[in-house]
Design a protein around this motif. Structure first.
Motif, PDB file in Angstrom:
ATOM      1  N   GLY A  23      64.247  55.680  33.808  1.00 51.04           N
ATOM      2  CA  GLY A  23      63.239  56.832  33.675  1.00 51.04           C
ATOM      3  C   GLY A  23      61.894  56.310  33.027  1.00 51.04           C
ATOM      4  O   GLY A  23      61.126  57.006  33.094  1.00 51.04           O
ATOM      5  N   ASN A  24      61.842  54.891  33.061  1.00 50.48           N
ATOM      6  CA  ASN A  24      60.537  54.513  32.657  1.00 50.48           C
ATOM      7  C   ASN A  24      60.018  53.290  33.794  1.00 50.48           C
ATOM      8  O   ASN A  24      60.880  52.944  34.485  1.00 50.48           O
ATOM      9  N   SER A  25      58.708  53.369  33.846  1.00 49.41           N
ATOM     10  CA  SER A  25      58.017  52.759  35.087  1.00 49.41           C
ATOM     11  C   SER A  25      56.487  51.946  34.527  1.00 49.41           C
ATOM     12  O   SER A  25      55.783  52.853  33.629  1.00 49.41           O
ATOM     13  N   VAL A  26      56.436  50.897  34.955  1.00 53.07           N
ATOM     14  CA  VAL A  26      55.140  50.156  34.966  1.00 53.07           C
ATOM     15  C   VAL A  26      54.654  49.624  36.230  1.00 53.07           C
ATOM     16  O   VAL A  26      55.662  48.896  36.646  1.00 53.07           O
ATOM     17  N   VAL A  27      53.649  50.177  36.817  1.00 54.41           N
ATOM     18  CA  VAL A  27      53.116  49.783  37.976  1.00 54.41           C
ATOM     19  C   VAL A  27      51.906  49.218  37.950  1.00 54.41           C
ATOM     20  O   VAL A  27      50.966  49.813  37.248  1.00 54.41           O
ATOM     21  N   LEU A  28      51.383  48.154  38.698  1.00 57.92           N
ATOM     22  CA  LEU A  28      50.124  47.828  38.923  1.00 57.92           C
ATOM     23  C   LEU A  28      49.816  48.064  40.358  1.00 57.92           C
ATOM     24  O   LEU A  28      50.206  47.287  41.373  1.00 57.92           O
ATOM     25  N   ARG A  29      48.999  49.084  40.485  1.00 57.85           N
ATOM     26  CA  ARG A  29      48.767  49.481  41.995  1.00 57.85           C
ATOM     27  C   ARG A  29      47.388  48.891  42.351  1.00 57.85           C
ATOM     28  O   ARG A  29      46.331  49.218  41.733  1.00 57.85           O
ATOM     29  N   ILE A  30      47.238  48.356  43.522  1.00 60.81           N
ATOM     30  CA  ILE A  30      46.065  47.895  44.106  1.00 60.81           C
ATOM     31  C   ILE A  30      45.599  48.810  45.058  1.00 60.81           C
ATOM     32  O   ILE A  30      46.497  49.201  45.879  1.00 60.81           O
ATOM     33  N   THR A  31      44.271  49.219  44.929  1.00 66.52           N
ATOM     34  CA  THR A  31      43.927  50.298  45.719  1.00 66.52           C
ATOM     35  C   THR A  31      42.763  49.721  46.716  1.00 66.52           C
ATOM     36  O   THR A  31      42.455  50.640  47.529  1.00 66.52           O
ATOM     37  N   GLY A  32      42.259  48.788  46.653  1.00 65.78           N
ATOM     38  CA  GLY A  32      41.449  48.148  47.593  1.00 65.78           C
ATOM     39  C   GLY A  32      40.426  46.953  47.084  1.00 65.78           C
ATOM     40  O   GLY A  32      40.899  46.507  46.139  1.00 65.78           O
ATOM     41  N   LYS A  33      39.670  46.610  48.102  1.00 65.70           N
ATOM     42  CA  LYS A  33      38.641  45.257  47.792  1.00 65.70           C
ATOM     43  C   LYS A  33      37.298  46.048  47.458  1.00 65.70           C
ATOM     44  O   LYS A  33      36.880  46.733  48.315  1.00 65.70           O
ATOM     45  N   GLU A  34      36.601  45.399  46.361  1.00 68.60           N
ATOM     46  CA  GLU A  34      35.277  46.194  45.980  1.00 68.60           C
ATOM     47  C   GLU A  34      34.424  44.891  45.602  1.00 68.60           C
ATOM     48  O   GLU A  34      34.581  43.995  45.205  1.00 68.60           O
ATOM     49  N   GLN A  35      33.105  45.282  45.848  1.00 65.75           N
ATOM     50  CA  GLN A  35      32.176  44.140  45.571  1.00 65.75           C
ATOM     51  C   GLN A  35      31.633  44.634  44.253  1.00 65.75           C
ATOM     52  O   GLN A  35      31.305  45.583  43.809  1.00 65.75           O
ATOM     53  N   GLN A  36      31.757  43.494  43.494  1.00 65.85           N
ATOM     54  CA  GLN A  36      31.229  43.784  42.135  1.00 65.85           C
ATOM     55  C   GLN A  36      30.019  43.428  41.837  1.00 65.85           C
ATOM     56  O   GLN A  36      29.229  42.865  42.789  1.00 65.85           O
ATOM     57  N   MET A  37      29.286  43.880  40.749  1.00 65.73           N
ATOM     58  CA  MET A  37      27.731  43.872  40.450  1.00 65.73           C
ATOM     59  C   MET A  37      27.333  42.437  40.322  1.00 65.73           C
ATOM     60  O   MET A  37      26.342  42.371  40.805  1.00 65.73           O
ATOM     61  N   ARG A  38      28.114  41.560  39.652  1.00 64.15           N
ATOM     62  CA  ARG A  38      27.675  40.370  39.601  1.00 64.15           C
ATOM     63  C   ARG A  38      27.557  39.598  40.687  1.00 64.15           C
ATOM     64  O   ARG A  38      28.800  39.165  41.248  1.00 64.15           O
ATOM     65  N   ALA A  39      26.553  39.171  41.421  1.00 66.87           N
ATOM     66  CA  ALA A  39      26.220  38.220  42.508  1.00 66.87           C
ATOM     67  C   ALA A  39      27.074  38.440  43.673  1.00 66.87           C
ATOM     68  O   ALA A  39      27.492  37.853  44.273  1.00 66.87           O
ATOM     69  N   GLY A  40      27.440  39.907  43.785  1.00 62.57           N
ATOM     70  CA  GLY A  40      28.214  40.113  45.057  1.00 62.57           C
ATOM     71  C   GLY A  40      29.436  39.823  45.267  1.00 62.57           C
ATOM     72  O   GLY A  40      30.095  39.758  46.498  1.00 62.57           O
TER      73      GLY A  40
END
Length: 152
Positions: A23-40
């Motif tokens: 009845g318990n779960s821990v998930v790390l869901r990846i939703t996409g690739k994003e450009q971060q603020m720092r230096a692109g």
């Protein structure tokens, strides 16, 4: 359409980490690739999703190529029967997995030291078959959203 292991096609989310049972779960869901603020620089956007009969919550996070390489190392250690720590001391939420030597369960702890200042520990099953699926999930994340050192 779903690929084997319960993960979606490109453009959908992919569960990099999926620990569940009793009845318990821990998930790390990846939703996409994003450009971060720092230096692109690019990173993978995702969220930890914790779901138990007692507590439910999500926590946003980002992953860079080094995080994925360290997850591979953590999987190798866990598969060898060792407790693991992933991303400890870093800018992102930390993940700890402690094995229970008496059965096929483990304690999964997520610590958020930067935003919510919250720690959650959940007990889940960890059968031998889980490892093959975990390695497939990691490969699928690399294939779905390639990241290079130049993007890190």
């Amino acid at each position: 359409m779903e690929k084997p292991g319960g993960v979606g096609m490109a453009g959908d989310s992919v569960d990099l980490i999926r620990l569940e049972g009793d009845g318990n779960s821990v998930v790390l869901r990846i939703t996409g690739k994003e450009q971060q603020m720092r230096a692109g620089a690019y990173a993978l956007a995702g969220e930890f999703v914790v779901d138990t009969p007692f507590v439910r919550g999500t926590l946003a996070t980002w992953l860079v190529p080094e995080d994925l390489r360290r997850w591979q190392q953590a999987l190798d250690s866990l598969d060898a029967g060792q407790d693991i720590t992933w991303r400890e001391g870093g800018r992102a939420p930390w993940l700890f997995i402690e094995l229970d030597e008496d059965d096929d369960r483990c304690q999964v702890t997520i610590e958020d030291h930067s935003m919510s200042l919250t720690t959650v520990t959940v007990t889940v099953s960890l059968a031998d078959a889980w490892f093959d699926d975990a390695y497939r999930r990691l490969d699928l994340v690399w294939d779905t959203w390639p990241l290079s050192e130049d993007e890190d």
